[in-house]
Design a protein around this motif. Structure first.
Motif, PDB file in Angstrom:
ATOM      1  N   LYS A   1     -14.210   2.901 -50.241  1.00 59.74           N
ATOM      2  CA  LYS A   1     -13.939   3.612 -48.848  1.00 59.74           C
ATOM      3  C   LYS A   1     -12.823   2.908 -48.096  1.00 59.74           C
ATOM      4  O   LYS A   1     -12.551   3.165 -46.932  1.00 59.74           O
ATOM      5  CB  LYS A   1     -15.149   3.993 -48.088  1.00 59.74           C
ATOM      6  CG  LYS A   1     -16.074   4.877 -48.736  1.00 59.74           C
ATOM      7  CD  LYS A   1     -15.619   6.003 -48.884  1.00 59.74           C
ATOM      8  CE  LYS A   1     -16.987   7.075 -49.443  1.00 59.74           C
ATOM      9  NZ  LYS A   1     -16.181   8.488 -49.551  1.00 59.74           N
ATOM     10  N   GLY A   2     -12.360   1.781 -48.527  1.00 62.89           N
ATOM     11  CA  GLY A   2     -11.459   0.879 -48.024  1.00 62.89           C
ATOM     12  C   GLY A   2      -9.965   1.362 -47.959  1.00 62.89           C
ATOM     13  O   GLY A   2      -9.500   2.433 -48.664  1.00 62.89           O
ATOM     14  N   SER A   3      -9.080   0.824 -47.105  1.00 62.76           N
ATOM     15  CA  SER A   3      -7.677   1.069 -47.192  1.00 62.76           C
ATOM     16  C   SER A   3      -6.986  -0.153 -47.406  1.00 62.76           C
ATOM     17  O   SER A   3      -7.480  -1.276 -47.006  1.00 62.76           O
ATOM     18  CB  SER A   3      -7.494   1.896 -45.885  1.00 62.76           C
ATOM     19  OG  SER A   3      -7.507   1.132 -44.908  1.00 62.76           O
ATOM     20  N   PRO A   4      -5.544   0.038 -47.915  1.00 61.08           N
ATOM     21  CA  PRO A   4      -4.962  -1.177 -48.184  1.00 61.08           C
ATOM     22  C   PRO A   4      -4.796  -2.221 -46.741  1.00 61.08           C
ATOM     23  O   PRO A   4      -4.363  -1.654 -45.616  1.00 61.08           O
ATOM     24  CB  PRO A   4      -3.558  -0.885 -48.686  1.00 61.08           C
ATOM     25  CG  PRO A   4      -3.937   0.596 -49.168  1.00 61.08           C
ATOM     26  CD  PRO A   4      -4.956   1.063 -48.492  1.00 61.08           C
ATOM     27  N   SER A   5      -4.825  -3.554 -47.056  1.00 60.79           N
ATOM     28  CA  SER A   5      -4.844  -4.463 -45.928  1.00 60.79           C
ATOM     29  C   SER A   5      -3.361  -4.695 -45.825  1.00 60.79           C
ATOM     30  O   SER A   5      -2.469  -5.091 -46.734  1.00 60.79           O
ATOM     31  CB  SER A   5      -5.567  -5.765 -46.242  1.00 60.79           C
ATOM     32  OG  SER A   5      -5.372  -6.555 -45.290  1.00 60.79           O
ATOM     33  N   PRO A   6      -2.876  -4.792 -44.633  1.00 56.24           N
ATOM     34  CA  PRO A   6      -1.389  -5.247 -44.250  1.00 56.24           C
ATOM     35  C   PRO A   6      -1.154  -6.727 -44.452  1.00 56.24           C
ATOM     36  O   PRO A   6      -0.124  -7.242 -44.354  1.00 56.24           O
ATOM     37  CB  PRO A   6      -1.182  -4.744 -42.700  1.00 56.24           C
ATOM     38  CG  PRO A   6      -2.557  -4.934 -42.135  1.00 56.24           C
ATOM     39  CD  PRO A   6      -3.675  -4.499 -43.261  1.00 56.24           C
ATOM     40  N   LYS A   7      -2.435  -7.512 -44.471  1.00 57.23           N
ATOM     41  CA  LYS A   7      -2.421  -9.013 -44.575  1.00 57.23           C
ATOM     42  C   LYS A   7      -2.426  -9.693 -46.046  1.00 57.23           C
ATOM     43  O   LYS A   7      -3.091  -8.855 -46.913  1.00 57.23           O
ATOM     44  CB  LYS A   7      -3.626  -9.342 -43.914  1.00 57.23           C
ATOM     45  CG  LYS A   7      -3.559 -10.862 -43.282  1.00 57.23           C
ATOM     46  CD  LYS A   7      -2.697 -10.997 -42.024  1.00 57.23           C
ATOM     47  CE  LYS A   7      -2.623 -12.191 -41.633  1.00 57.23           C
ATOM     48  NZ  LYS A   7      -1.927 -12.125 -40.110  1.00 57.23           N
ATOM     49  N   VAL A   8      -1.337 -10.616 -46.149  1.00 58.42           N
ATOM     50  CA  VAL A   8      -1.359 -10.870 -47.529  1.00 58.42           C
ATOM     51  C   VAL A   8      -2.618 -12.137 -47.880  1.00 58.42           C
ATOM     52  O   VAL A   8      -2.732 -12.851 -46.851  1.00 58.42           O
ATOM     53  CB  VAL A   8      -0.103 -12.023 -47.738  1.00 58.42           C
ATOM     54  CG1 VAL A   8       0.053 -12.562 -48.994  1.00 58.42           C
ATOM     55  CG2 VAL A   8       1.076 -10.793 -47.743  1.00 58.42           C
TER      56      VAL A   8
END
Length: 579
Positions: free
Chosen positions: A317-324
């Motif tokens: 249910k997650g979405s891609p993180s903008p953080k590396v």
């Protein structure tokens, strides 16, 4: 009369003026030159005829060398060396290049894995030494080039691969030195694979195999019995590529998968979801770059390096993180027992670092984890960007600002059914853009008691979390908010984000009083009960009518008992018996 020699012309009158002796000398030299020219012309003709004859012979010679007569021997040698039936098609020979061309090549698979070929290719080129072939009819191989081979790798549930038995031996049937001596002496100066395709799958699995294309490899001084250098590049499923260079060998005659090797490795743009390395049901996705080393002595393997993850997702249910996210890792694995240990797992999110340690073990077709994650005093601002990747949704329009988060989590179970559990603590943070006071103030029980503020300040918060594929549970919740008091409770979050929490708010500044009221020891003034429902992105707060009624009834009973017994403690202390 004129005499022509070279480019000089003399008339008889001129000759007479030169004198008779000198004229005769010139004539003699002219005659000798003419004879020389005639000889040279004849020599050139003979030489031309000879060269033409040699060319004709060279062109025709392959017609007299029946290269196909060597096919049974080559098939036999390769079959003996690989321990797999090898079939070769029509063969041709080029004298100028010293190459033998072979069409329609097929190498059988281990019958325990598949009846389909292990390798097929339309053609290959085999370099040979020409002189021994012509004069002694001996076939000496200098190189092999495989053009567009199709290679199928299959893995069994016990962890063995279909290439493990290459070499003609297995654990139950050790190689016979008398029979394998010839194959062990096999050596090839250069072995190349050009534009190959690699298919990786599991035995008796309905899952679609992973396909890697543009496989190019080069091996120098290949030998079954000694170490040799190699280089390999390949395109990855879903994009990206990998490169390995190093040394391998000698080939393990009982299990080729346990051949020693040492290779630096670079991976660019690996698509986790398409790679086949993680279960699709886990929801794990993202783009990965990797740089490290991989080495094995055949029984023990070690991997060390750095992984950089972009657009990381860790939940269905997650979405891609903008953080590396950067991971420095060191992993030891026992290849015989299929057991691994993570000796270093530093997970960096910005300047915050968590440490992952523990082990894993293969069980059938999956990996079972037993790990520990220690995350002390991590920046909430750094972690906030990673929450969507974990499937954690904050109320719409809100954001965590400031403070620290600490966690000590145990991670256990198979990759497709991981359970994460342990205490989580957060302090000195703020849920900006969410007015808890106004949400609770709408309830009659909180009327005039909960102050409104655009942001909700959290002095301290703690809970015991258990995150599993079926449900996420939070127990022993204890949150201190200066504008409200102490909120305690427990509840669950379903996989689709639905909330079901039972909470009690102690609108007191004195924690001992609040604790007493939560346990019913504060008379009839206990904490205010409420429920949190809705979803993580849009929570709703409702009065807990059942709990309120229960508290009222409990207070009435306590008052009744105290009035009858004269117990001023509210019925908590036992009544003394008369003496």
């Amino acid at each position: 009369m004129e005499i022509r020699a070279r480019t000089i012309t003399f008339t008889l009158g001129q000759i007479s003026t030169l004198g008779q002796p000198y004229a005769e000398s010139i004539l003699e030299r002219a005659e000798e030159y003419d004879k020389s020219m005639q000889f040279n012309k004849r020599a050139l003709k003979i030489a031309g005829i000879a060269v033409a004859a040699v060319v004709v012979i060279l062109i025709a010679l392959p017609l007299f060398i029946n290269i196909n007569s060597f096919r049974p021997k080559i098939e036999s040698e390769l079959t003996s060396a690989l321990g797999r039936p090898v079939t070769l098609g029509e063969m041709s020979f080029s004298l100028f290049s010293g190459n033998v061309g072979v069409k329609n090549v097929s190498i059988a698979d281990d019958p325990a894995f598949s009846k389909s070929p292990f390798i097929t290719m339309k053609s290959l080129e085999v370099g040979v030494e020409v002189m021994p072939l012509i004069f002694s009819k001996q076939l000496s191989i200098t190189g092999i080039e495989l053009e567009e081979p199709q290679i199928t790798l299959l893995r069994a549930s016990d962890g063995t691969w279909n290439f493990s038995s290459i070499g003609g031996a297995n654990k139950n049937n050790p190689p016979d030195p008398a029979k394998s001596g010839g194959s062990q002496n096999l050596s090839i100066a250069k072995l190349e694979i050009k534009d190959g395709k690699l298919s990786v799958g599991k035995v008796n699995s309905t899952a679609k195999p992973q396909v890697y294309d543009k496989l190019n490899a080069e091996v120098s001084n290949f030998s079954l019995a000694s170490q040799f250098p190699f280089g390999l590049t390949i395109n990855l499923p879903g994009g990206g590529d990998a490169k390995l260079t190093g040394r391998a060998g000698p080939i393990n005659p009982q299990d080729s998968a346990k051949t020693p090797f040492d290779a630096p490795m670079k991976v660019r743009g690996l698509d986790l979801a398409a790679s086949g390395f993680v279960d699709p049901g886990s929801g794990i996705a993202g783009s990965v770059d990797l740089e490290g080393t991989l080495n094995s002595n055949g029984s023990q393997a070690k991997a060390v390096g750095t992984i950089t993850c972009e657009k990381l997702k860790l939940s269905p249910k997650g979405s891609p993180s903008p953080k590396v996210v950067t991971v420095k890792y060191a992993i030891d694995e026992d290849l015989d027992r299929q057991v691994g240990t993570i000796t270093q797992g530093d997970i960096a999110i910005g300047k915050s670092v968590a440490r992952l340690t523990g082990g894993f073990q293969a069980q059938g077709e999956t990996q079972v984890m037993n790990l520990k994650l220690s995350a002390p005093n991590m920046s909430v601002d750094e972690l906030e960007a990673l929450l969507p990747a974990l499937g954690v949704m904050l109320p719409s329009g809100s954001k965590l600002n400031g403070g620290t988060l600490s966690a000590d989590l145990a991670i256990s179970g198979s990759l497709d059914n991981l359970v994460i559990a342990g205490p989580v603590r957060m302090s000195n943070t703020k849920l900006a853009g969410f007015d808890m006071g106004s949400k609770l103030g709408a309830l009659p029980a909180f009327s005039g008691k909960a102050s409104s503020n655009p942001d909700t300040t959290i002095q301290n918060a703690s809970l015991n979390a258990r995150i599993a594929p079926d449900v996420t549970r939070a127990d022993a919740i204890n949150v201190t908010m200066p504008s409200l008091g102490v909120v305690t409770g427990a509840g669950t979050i379903s996989p689709n984000g639905a909330l079901d929490f039972s909470m009690i708010a102690d609108l007191q500044t004195n924690r001992s009083e609040a604790r007493a009221e939560r346990t019913g020891r504060g008379g009839d003034q206990g904490g205010v009960s409420f429920r949190i429902q809705g979803t993580t992105s849009n929570p709703s707060f409702v009065a807990d009518v059942g709990s309120l009624a229960g508290n009222v009834a409990k207070g009435a009973i306590q008052r009744s008992v105290s009035e009858k017994t004269g117990d001023k403690t509210g019925g908590i202390l036992p009544k003394r018996r008369p003496r």
